[in-house]
Write a protein that holds these residues in place. Structure first.
Motif, PDB file in Angstrom:
ATOM      1  N   GLY A  47      -5.724  -3.170 -10.195  1.00  0.00           N
ATOM      2  CA  GLY A  47      -6.361  -4.138 -11.087  1.00  0.00           C
ATOM      3  C   GLY A  47      -5.871  -5.544 -10.869  1.00  0.00           C
ATOM      4  O   GLY A  47      -6.224  -6.463 -11.613  1.00  0.00           O
ATOM      5  N   ARG A  48      -5.036  -5.748  -9.853  1.00  0.00           N
ATOM      6  CA  ARG A  48      -4.526  -7.071  -9.497  1.00  0.00           C
ATOM      7  C   ARG A  48      -4.778  -7.314  -8.010  1.00  0.00           C
ATOM      8  O   ARG A  48      -4.855  -6.367  -7.227  1.00  0.00           O
ATOM      9  CB  ARG A  48      -3.025  -7.191  -9.796  1.00  0.00           C
ATOM     10  N   SER A  49      -4.852  -8.557  -7.603  1.00  0.00           N
ATOM     11  CA  SER A  49      -5.091  -8.872  -6.200  1.00  0.00           C
ATOM     12  C   SER A  49      -3.895  -8.457  -5.353  1.00  0.00           C
ATOM     13  O   SER A  49      -2.766  -8.317  -5.855  1.00  0.00           O
ATOM     14  CB  SER A  49      -5.332 -10.366  -6.028  1.00  0.00           C
ATOM     15  N   TYR A  50      -4.137  -8.266  -4.058  1.00  0.00           N
ATOM     16  CA  TYR A  50      -3.027  -7.932  -3.157  1.00  0.00           C
ATOM     17  C   TYR A  50      -1.974  -9.033  -3.179  1.00  0.00           C
ATOM     18  O   TYR A  50      -0.775  -8.765  -3.055  1.00  0.00           O
ATOM     19  CB  TYR A  50      -3.529  -7.674  -1.737  1.00  0.00           C
ATOM     20  N   GLY A  51      -2.411 -10.291  -3.364  1.00  0.00           N
ATOM     21  CA  GLY A  51      -1.459 -11.388  -3.428  1.00  0.00           C
ATOM     22  C   GLY A  51      -0.532 -11.280  -4.621  1.00  0.00           C
ATOM     23  O   GLY A  51       0.681 -11.497  -4.515  1.00  0.00           O
ATOM     24  N   GLU A  52      -1.094 -10.944  -5.771  1.00  0.00           N
ATOM     25  CA  GLU A  52      -0.265 -10.763  -6.969  1.00  0.00           C
ATOM     26  C   GLU A  52       0.714  -9.605  -6.783  1.00  0.00           C
ATOM     27  O   GLU A  52       1.868  -9.672  -7.214  1.00  0.00           O
ATOM     28  CB  GLU A  52      -1.155 -10.510  -8.177  1.00  0.00           C
ATOM     29  N   GLU A  53       0.251  -8.552  -6.133  1.00  0.00           N
ATOM     30  CA  GLU A  53       1.128  -7.397  -5.912  1.00  0.00           C
ATOM     31  C   GLU A  53       2.250  -7.727  -4.933  1.00  0.00           C
ATOM     32  O   GLU A  53       3.390  -7.299  -5.112  1.00  0.00           O
ATOM     33  CB  GLU A  53       0.312  -6.201  -5.412  1.00  0.00           C
ATOM     34  N   ILE A  54       1.951  -8.488  -3.891  1.00  0.00           N
ATOM     35  CA  ILE A  54       3.003  -8.905  -2.953  1.00  0.00           C
ATOM     36  C   ILE A  54       4.024  -9.789  -3.657  1.00  0.00           C
ATOM     37  O   ILE A  54       5.243  -9.642  -3.467  1.00  0.00           O
ATOM     38  CB  ILE A  54       2.383  -9.614  -1.740  1.00  0.00           C
ATOM     39  N   GLU A  55       3.538 -10.715  -4.482  1.00  0.00           N
ATOM     40  CA  GLU A  55       4.452 -11.569  -5.263  1.00  0.00           C
ATOM     41  C   GLU A  55       5.350 -10.718  -6.150  1.00  0.00           C
ATOM     42  O   GLU A  55       6.569 -10.917  -6.197  1.00  0.00           O
ATOM     43  CB  GLU A  55       3.633 -12.537  -6.130  1.00  0.00           C
TER      44      GLU A  55
ATOM     45  N   ALA B 119       0.829  -1.209   0.000  1.00  0.00           N
ATOM     46  CA  ALA B 119       0.000   0.000   0.000  1.00  0.00           C
ATOM     47  C   ALA B 119       0.858   1.252   0.000  1.00  0.00           C
ATOM     48  O   ALA B 119       0.587   2.225  -0.731  1.00  0.00           O
ATOM     49  CB  ALA B 119      -0.932  -0.006   1.212  1.00  0.00           C
ATOM     50  N   LEU B 120       1.936   1.248   0.771  1.00  0.00           N
ATOM     51  CA  LEU B 120       2.820   2.418   0.831  1.00  0.00           C
ATOM     52  C   LEU B 120       3.643   2.567  -0.444  1.00  0.00           C
ATOM     53  O   LEU B 120       3.984   3.688  -0.836  1.00  0.00           O
ATOM     54  CB  LEU B 120       3.717   2.323   2.063  1.00  0.00           C
ATOM     55  N   GLN B 121       3.957   1.475  -1.104  1.00  0.00           N
ATOM     56  CA  GLN B 121       4.595   1.588  -2.412  1.00  0.00           C
ATOM     57  C   GLN B 121       3.662   2.260  -3.408  1.00  0.00           C
ATOM     58  O   GLN B 121       4.111   3.057  -4.254  1.00  0.00           O
ATOM     59  CB  GLN B 121       5.019   0.205  -2.913  1.00  0.00           C
ATOM     60  N   LEU B 122       2.376   1.974  -3.321  1.00  0.00           N
ATOM     61  CA  LEU B 122       1.408   2.640  -4.198  1.00  0.00           C
ATOM     62  C   LEU B 122       1.301   4.126  -3.862  1.00  0.00           C
ATOM     63  O   LEU B 122       1.103   4.957  -4.747  1.00  0.00           O
ATOM     64  CB  LEU B 122       0.044   1.969  -4.071  1.00  0.00           C
ATOM     65  N   VAL B 123       1.460   4.462  -2.578  1.00  0.00           N
ATOM     66  CA  VAL B 123       1.522   5.876  -2.191  1.00  0.00           C
ATOM     67  C   VAL B 123       2.755   6.522  -2.810  1.00  0.00           C
ATOM     68  O   VAL B 123       2.689   7.625  -3.367  1.00  0.00           O
ATOM     69  CB  VAL B 123       1.539   6.015  -0.657  1.00  0.00           C
ATOM     70  N   ALA B 124       3.896   5.830  -2.727  1.00  0.00           N
ATOM     71  CA  ALA B 124       5.132   6.363  -3.310  1.00  0.00           C
ATOM     72  C   ALA B 124       4.993   6.550  -4.817  1.00  0.00           C
ATOM     73  O   ALA B 124       5.568   7.492  -5.384  1.00  0.00           O
ATOM     74  CB  ALA B 124       6.298   5.419  -3.007  1.00  0.00           C
TER      75      ALA B 124
ATOM     76  N   LEU C 238      10.856   0.937   0.493  1.00  0.00           N
ATOM     77  CA  LEU C 238      10.118   2.193   0.619  1.00  0.00           C
ATOM     78  C   LEU C 238      11.079   3.370   0.721  1.00  0.00           C
ATOM     79  O   LEU C 238      12.179   3.231   1.265  1.00  0.00           O
ATOM     80  CB  LEU C 238       9.240   2.173   1.878  1.00  0.00           C
ATOM     81  N   PRO C 239      10.670   4.551   0.236  1.00  0.00           N
ATOM     82  CA  PRO C 239      11.473   5.752   0.465  1.00  0.00           C
ATOM     83  C   PRO C 239      11.466   6.112   1.946  1.00  0.00           C
ATOM     84  O   PRO C 239      10.565   5.725   2.700  1.00  0.00           O
ATOM     85  CB  PRO C 239      10.763   6.820  -0.375  1.00  0.00           C
ATOM     86  N   ASP C 240      12.465   6.891   2.373  1.00  0.00           N
ATOM     87  CA  ASP C 240      12.636   7.197   3.795  1.00  0.00           C
ATOM     88  C   ASP C 240      11.389   7.820   4.419  1.00  0.00           C
ATOM     89  O   ASP C 240      11.014   7.478   5.547  1.00  0.00           O
ATOM     90  CB  ASP C 240      13.831   8.143   3.984  1.00  0.00           C
ATOM     91  N   ARG C 241      10.726   8.723   3.704  1.00  0.00           N
ATOM     92  CA  ARG C 241       9.589   9.424   4.306  1.00  0.00           C
ATOM     93  C   ARG C 241       8.457   8.455   4.634  1.00  0.00           C
ATOM     94  O   ARG C 241       7.764   8.621   5.652  1.00  0.00           O
ATOM     95  CB  ARG C 241       9.093  10.535   3.373  1.00  0.00           C
TER      96      ARG C 241
ATOM     97  N   LYS D 204      -8.374  -2.502  -6.251  1.00  0.00           N
ATOM     98  CA  LYS D 204      -9.017  -1.409  -6.983  1.00  0.00           C
ATOM     99  C   LYS D 204      -7.986  -0.504  -7.642  1.00  0.00           C
ATOM    100  O   LYS D 204      -8.150  -0.062  -8.790  1.00  0.00           O
ATOM    101  CB  LYS D 204      -9.891  -0.580  -6.033  1.00  0.00           C
ATOM    102  N   VAL D 205      -6.903  -0.221  -6.934  1.00  0.00           N
ATOM    103  CA  VAL D 205      -5.872   0.684  -7.450  1.00  0.00           C
ATOM    104  C   VAL D 205      -5.105   0.054  -8.602  1.00  0.00           C
ATOM    105  O   VAL D 205      -4.823   0.706  -9.617  1.00  0.00           O
ATOM    106  CB  VAL D 205      -4.895   1.092  -6.322  1.00  0.00           C
TER     107      VAL D 205
END
Length: 371
Positions: free
Chosen positions: A203-211, A97-102, A288-291, A200-201
């Motif tokens: 188009g792939r499941s959270y599992g696919e994104e973690i992989e 989720a934080l990578q998507l924020v970045a 993740l970036p430092d911030r 939703k963000v």
């Protein structure tokens, strides 16, 4: 899922004998290492069928095991065994989720209503940040489900649950508190919602994104998201839960179960090696970036110990360990790393519910991060 109902049943003397401690794997002849092994042996003497542990520090890597991998056998636990990590899954989901924020595709102050219209009453006031740090006030769906030692619990072991279904069960009742952000209350529902938001963000499941974002880049070969598959692929200890029957309460093998009931809040399987590698990469700024890593370490409430999917604990020597712990009912795990990444510890066990392992585990984590 969050740790629940640890002290549930008195187990027979035969179980104590089956959980007899075994020797550490290649343990150096040093007092610290001996102390770690003693701690593992104490776990299997008092509260676990089997236990395994990995410590990484300036002296290298130490791995220890104790107890048996399956009741009724003499098969020893392996230091490389896989286990259900429970709520440590939340740290992986939070990282994505934080990578998507970045990436600019998601904001911490985005509301649940923006991404999942109608999913949560008051969703226009509940943000992604609130979900991540358990300050949303969204009730925990786990409280609506049958749990051990009830017989009803076993009836659901192979049932497939959806995140939307679990969320509906949770929000059928009033919020835990209001307004969002005013208090802390642990909620598995918050991470069920986050898993849906990731989908939703992207188009792939959270599992696919973690992989795609974590498991493959870091080479976590023993880590997986089983989805609805009830099996643990690869070598693993058996896990057990207490179930009440006419003749009393007994341990039932619960190794095979449909992990969709945990979903984004706790479905993942891993190893001690992989969890240490993941925590080192996360705290080392590789993911993740430092911030955003700093935001992850910021408590959601004053004097809290839980940030954005990351928990911390202060040791007796003043060193802070960052990581998380998890309870998948038949498996419990802890993984913590110092901020400078010089010391790491991951512990997993299969509880037998004779006693509460927390104090012994706390002492083991403290010793690993301090001595």
């Amino acid at each position: 899922m969050k740790r629940v109902h640890r002290v549930l049943v008195t187990v027979t003397t035969a179980l104590t004998l089956l959980a007899a401690p075994t020797a550490a794997l290649a343990a150096p002849e040093r007092a610290q290492r001996a102390g770690l092994q003693e701690g593992l042996d104490d776990l299997t003497a008092t509260s676990a069928v089997g236990a395994l542990m990995e410590v990484r520090d300036e002296d290298g890597v130490w791995r220890g095991t104790s107890g048996v991998a399956e009741l009724g056998t003499t098969r020893k636990v392996s230091a490389h065994d896989r286990f259900r990590m429970g709520s440590i899954t939340k740290t992986f989901v939070a990282t994505v989720a934080l990578q998507l924020v970045a990436d600019g595709r998601l904001k911490l102050d985005d509301t649940v209503e923006t991404w999942l219209p109608g999913a949560v009453p008051g969703g226009h006031r509940t943000t992604v940040r609130h979900l991540l740090n358990h300050t949303s006030g969204v009730p925990d769906y786990r409280r609506t489900l049958p749990m051990p030692p009830t017989q009803e619990f076993l009836a659901d072991r192979l049932r497939t649950w959806t995140a939307a279904e679990l969320t509906r069960r949770a929000v059928a009742g009033p919020p835990t508190f209001e307004p969002p952000g005013s208090e802390y209350a642990y909620s598995n529902t918050g991470y069920a919602l986050l898993g849906q938001i990731v989908e939703k963000v992207t188009g792939r499941s959270y599992g696919e994104e973690i992989e795609r974002r974590i498991i493959r880049p870091l080479g976590l070969r023993g880590t997986s998201l089983p989805g609805t598959s009830p099996r643990i692929q690869g070598p693993h200890p058996h896990g057990y839960v207490p179930v009440r029957q006419d003749s009393g309460t007994r341990l039932v093998d619960f190794t095979e179960m449909n992990p969709s009931v945990m979903g984004a809040s706790g479905e993942m399987i891993s190893t001690t090696r992989d969890l240490d590698r993941f925590m080192a990469a996360l705290l080392g700024g590789r993911l993740l970036p430092d911030r955003l890593l700093d935001a992850m370490k910021t408590p959601g409430v004053e004097n809290g110990t839980y940030g954005l999917g990351l928990r911390w604990r202060d040791t007796s020597c003043g060193v802070r360990g960052y990581g998380n712990d998890g309870d998948a009912l038949a498996y419990q795990s802890w993984s913590f790393t110092t901020e400078d990444r010089r010391r790491q510890v991951t512990i997993a066990l299969t509880p037998d519910f004779r006693g509460d392992p927390d104090d012994t585990v706390d002492a083991l984590v403290d010793k690993a991060l301090c001595d």
